[in-house]
Write a protein that holds these residues in place. Structure first.
Motif, short mmCIF file in Angstrom:
data_model
loop_
_atom_site.label_atom_id
_atom_site.label_comp_id
_atom_site.label_asym_id
_atom_site.label_seq_id
_atom_site.Cartn_x
_atom_site.Cartn_y
_atom_site.Cartn_z
N ALA C 108 -15.23 29.43 -3.79
CA ALA C 108 -14.15 30.40 -3.96
C ALA C 108 -13.08 30.21 -2.89
N SER C 109 -13.51 29.91 -1.66
CA SER C 109 -12.53 29.67 -0.60
C SER C 109 -11.64 28.50 -0.94
N ARG C 111 -10.79 27.54 -3.88
CA ARG C 111 -9.84 27.97 -4.90
C ARG C 111 -8.70 28.78 -4.28
N VAL C 112 -9.06 29.66 -3.34
CA VAL C 112 -8.05 30.48 -2.70
C VAL C 112 -7.07 29.58 -1.94
N SER C 116 -6.99 25.57 -8.21
CA SER C 116 -8.04 25.00 -9.03
C SER C 116 -7.66 23.65 -9.64
#
Lengths: 254, 345, 287
Positions: C108-109, C111-112, C116
């Motif tokens: 998730a990090s 992606r942030v 993506s």
């Protein structure tokens, strides 16, 4: 004859932990197995309680062959045991331990549980009754609601024996029941073992405390390096030269 | 005894309270969007109850859960879409097929132990996911199944409105909770817990460990299959994603937030986590930054989750109150516990 | 015939990448009995660091790869300190769950921070070499050569340095190691550092051919688990052997059987092996 082993053998890797042991246990006696450390006593126990399978040889119980029987069947057929390191269900109470110990004698299944059938209620009632009865027998009624982590070492030893008794064994195997408890408590445990035998349950124990064994056992088997070196009454054993040699010889520390 | 009555009364009140709020919810919900979120949360919760039985009560970390969820959804979706079977046939079929597959998987996977078991079940999940994704002719591959029919109406009751679908899902959720709490408080549930505590001791006491593990695995898969079928009938569009191991990890997160090996845990955890996710819509894709870290913190510091922490707090307070009341009336500790274990009967 | 050779080389390339990842995983498992589920995501971060070093700062490919290795070593040590060290006395399933948490966090990090999108490390060695009628890009040869060099380096490190042999001693006997006065903490951090460097090297090598994206660690970590189960969890030679078996099977299987199901092969092999031998192919000390 209750239990009989013939040429019972167990190897671990290249090591022979138990070598062709023939042994018999008669109904309602107390027999003891002694020997120096690493003599194969616990291995023998683990084989006759079905904890692991034998490499060769046979075990028969009440005339039936048990050599290839799975572990959990041993309790159902009437062989109960305790472990050297006291083994209890640590996340529940004294009473709950005993209740779950009776599980193999109950019949209720998933559907009984879901619909809370009369069988489920009967089984739960019977388990509680049996547990309470054993609790009294082993003298732990006082602490029945305690988590097992809170009770004394000696009480835990009693409970472990009780846990085996709940399964209503014909033969009870005790692996060093008095290890790590003081002299007075040892005597109390010996009394309990005597009491168990008097109710008609056959007892077979491994014990290092020679005094206790000599007072308690009717018959003794001595193992050394995985082989049986002697068998007889306490008196015979204490005069047996091979036994004396085994204890005083190379493997001194007993 | 009296104490036992009190306890089971308290439990009845808890269940009754939950049901009352749940039934009233469509009327008090300020908008329909919340209703869709809660419906979906309920469906997930059913699957999380399945996971709870294996991970919480039986103590086996199985990571095939999303695979079984996807399997249930696709069996039900395919049966109603391609064979035009009624939802009321495809739903039980989904549950049965999922259970059978799980039993087969369990038969092999329970021969392995520890990390091997975890990796094995994870691989089963991945295989189901990949097969669904690659078997284009049957499953539509990455495009998924589109236009799955709604649950078939029963006589005058149809499932067209959002409310009616909500109640349908609520019915199955209540059924799941009822079954799980009956199991948990019975000898069967205790048998599972004894296996979690010590497999070798359980076997020594004559408990057939393999059979009990299969039993728990089967029941868990049964409800997970139902959850999958409900999902298919509710969302009406399913893709391979619903069988992805990532969903397993989400279920695991829901379970741990709520509290494993508790009856309320799966519902509490699922509702809170999905609720948080929805209210943090803007960070939908990034929520795992928070949840991933949360997972580590929970497993380290609060292995009992929210419900576990609440129960701990409650016993602490009770103990203090007991101490204060001791001179007035002192119920034996043993009795107290015995009553508690009889639980909700 | 040419196709067979071509696919064999492709299989070796794939096997080399698997090998570098699986070696780290098996090292960590051997030392700490931690199934590091986040390992594939260290590989992912390694790919990103190399990518940004080259594209943002215009650094040379090799310099970028080295920086990536250093960054990852630090990240690996952080992971050990913050996640696994506090969990060392927890039940094994809790360690697994914590590792899953770390994995979700890293993905998730990514992606942030980086979005993506699929990215590709700029290829500088994309000349085609013709060897014996087989056409190969230089990068594939670099991957194989790079993996071999790193394996030899790891071997020398473990067999011929003090700290390396400590790692080996601890992998064989953890309790014994702490008895003879080995600093268990230091070895744990070092192992994570080495394993992370190997993962980042794998990503730097693979980056120009395969793509870099936040989810790239998910599939490779599961394959790495399959590999170390095949090779025996904690075994170094087993991991090497397992990697090349899997790489070749996948590459040849995709050509001669079905390319659609090539990813299923790995997991099917694992299921098959554990069905026959529940404790793995080369289980050590199984009872």
């Amino acid at each position: 004859m209750l239990l009989k082993t013939e040429a019972l053998t167990k190897n671990f890797g290249g090591l022979t932990a138990l070598n062709k042991v023939d042994f018999e246990i008669q109904e309602s006696e107390i027999v003891a197995i002694i020997g120096p450390n690493g003599a194969g006593k616990s291995t023998f126990f683990n084989l006759i309680s079905g904890y692991y399978p034998a490499c060769s040889g046979t075990i028969s119980f009440l005339g039936k062959d048990m050599t290839r029987t799975p572990t959990h069947e041993f309790a159902c057929r009437g062989i109960g045991r305790t472990f050297q390191t006291t083994n209890l269900f640590t996340d529940s109470t004294v009473l709950d331990n005993l209740i779950i110990g009776y599980r193999s004698k109950t019949k209720m299944g998933m559907l009984d549980a879901i619909f809370n059938t009369s069988r489920a209620r009967r089984d739960e009632g019977a388990s509680r009754e049996k547990a309470t009865e054993v609790l009294e027998f082993i003298g732990l009624t006082e602490v029945k609601g305690q988590p097992v982590g809170n009770i004394s070492q000696e009480a835990a030893k009693r409970l472990a024996i009780g846990l085996a008794l709940v399964t209503e064994p014909r033969l009870l195997l005790l692996d060093e029941p008095a290890a790590g408890v003081n002299h007075g408590e040892t005597n109390e445990l010996a009394k309990l073992i005597k009491k168990i035998q008097q109710t008609g349950t056959t007892v077979c124990l491994i014990e290092h405390k020679v005094q206790m064994v000599m007072n308690l056992a009717h018959r003794i088997m001595v193992l050394n390096y995985g082989s049986k070196i002697a068998e007889g009454t306490p008196k015979e054993i204490s005069n047996n030269e091979r036994v004396i040699e085994a204890y005083l010889g190379g493997t001194a520390h007993a | 005894m009296l104490d036992g009555m009190k306890k089971s009364n308290a439990k009845l009140i808890a269940y009754g309270g939950f049901l009352a709020v749940a039934i009233a919810f469509p009327f008090i919900s300020p908008n329909r969007y919340y209703l869709t979120v809660v419906t979906l949360g309920f469906i997930y919760a059913i699957a999380v109850y399945g996971l709870n039985l294996i991970v919480g009560y039986l103590g086996q970390l199985s990571l095939a859960q999303a695979g079984f969820f996807g399997l249930g959804a696709y069996v039900s979706g395919l049966l109603s879409l391609k064979l035009h079977l009624s939802f009321w046939i495809s739903l039980p079929m989904a549950a049965v097929v999922t259970t059978l597959v799980a039993l087969l998987v369990g038969l092999i996977s329970f021969r392995t132990r520890g990390h091997y078991f975890v990796i094995f079940t994870l691989c089963i999940g991945v295989i189901i996911n990949l097969v669904i994704e690659k078997w284009d002719d049957l499953t539509g591959g990455v495009r998924g199944l589109i236009g799955i029919p709604r649950p078939t109406s029963i006589g005058p009751i149809d499932f067209i409105s959002l409310e009616s679908q909500y109640y349908l899902v609520l019915f199955f959720l209540s059924l799941t909770i009822f079954v799980m709490s009956q199991i948990a408080s019975s000898l069967v549930g205790r048998t599972f817990k004894s296996i979690r505590n010590s497999e070798e001791l359980a076997a020594t006491l004559g408990i057939n460990v393999m059979r009990n593990k299969l039993l728990a695995f089967g029941i868990a898969a049964f409800f997970t299959g139902i959850a999958g079928a409900l999902f298919a009938g509710y969302i009406r569009f399913i893709g391979p994603d619903i069988s992805n191991p990532h969903l397993t990890f989400e279920f695991l997160l829901f379970l741990l937030i709520g509290g494993q090996a508790t009856i309320a845990g799966p519902l509490v955890g699922t509702l809170i986590a999905t609720g948080l996710t929805e209210s943090l819509q803007f960070m939908q894709e990034y929520r795992m930054v928070v949840f991933g870290a949360l997972l580590i913190i929970i497993v380290k510091f609060f292995p009992g989750g929210l419900v576990g922490a609440a129960m701990k707090l409650k016993t602490k307070i009770e103990k203090r109150m007991n101490k204060a009341n001791k001179s007035v009336n002192a119920p034996s500790k043993g009795e107290n516990h015995a009553a508690k274990n009889r639980g909700f009967n | 015939m040419n196709l067979l050779i071509q696919q064999t080389v492709n299989g070796l390339t794939l096997g080399s990448i698997y090998c570098l990842v699986a070696l780290g995983l098996t090292l960590i498992y051997g030392i700490m009995e931690v199934p590091n589920f986040a390992h594939g995501h260290l590989y992912m971060v390694g790919g990103y660091v190399t990518f940004f070093m080259m594209t943002l700062y215009g650094l040379n490919y090799w310099v970028s790869a080295i920086i990536s290795g250093i960054v990852l070593a630090v990240l690996g040590i952080l992971l050990e300190r913050l996640v696994f060290n506090p969990m060392r006395n927890s039940p094994s399933s809790n360690k697994f769950i914590a590792a899953v948490g770390a994995m979700l966090f890293l993905e998730a990090s990514a992606r942030v921070l980086w979005g993506s999108d699929f990215r590709s490390i700029p290829a500088i060695y994309d000349n085609v070499v013709v060897m014996g009628g087989v056409r190969l890009t230089e990068q594939r040869l670099i991957i194989i050569a790079g993996a071999v060099i790193l394996m030899v380096a790891l071997y020398v490190f473990i067999k011929h340095t003090m700290i390396g042999s400590t790692i080996e001693a601890m992998a064989q006997n953890r309790d014994g190691a702490s008895l003879v006065g080995i600093d268990v903490n230091r070895v744990a951090m070092l192992t994570f550092a080495v394993a992370s460097i190997l993962a980042s090297a794998a990503a730097s090598l693979a980056g120009p051919i395969f793509l870099v994206y936040p989810g790239m660690g998910s599939l490779i970590i599961m394959k790495a688990f399959v590999i170390i189960v095949i090779g025996g969890m904690g075994s170094i030679p087993g991991a090497v052997l397992g990697s090349f078996i899997l790489g070749l099977t996948e590459s040849l299987g995709a050509t001669y059987l079905s390319s659609n199901y090539k990813d299923v092969v790995a997991f099917a092999i694992l299921v098959l092996i554990l069905s026959i031998k529940p404790s793995g192919l080369f289980a050590k000390g199984a009872r």
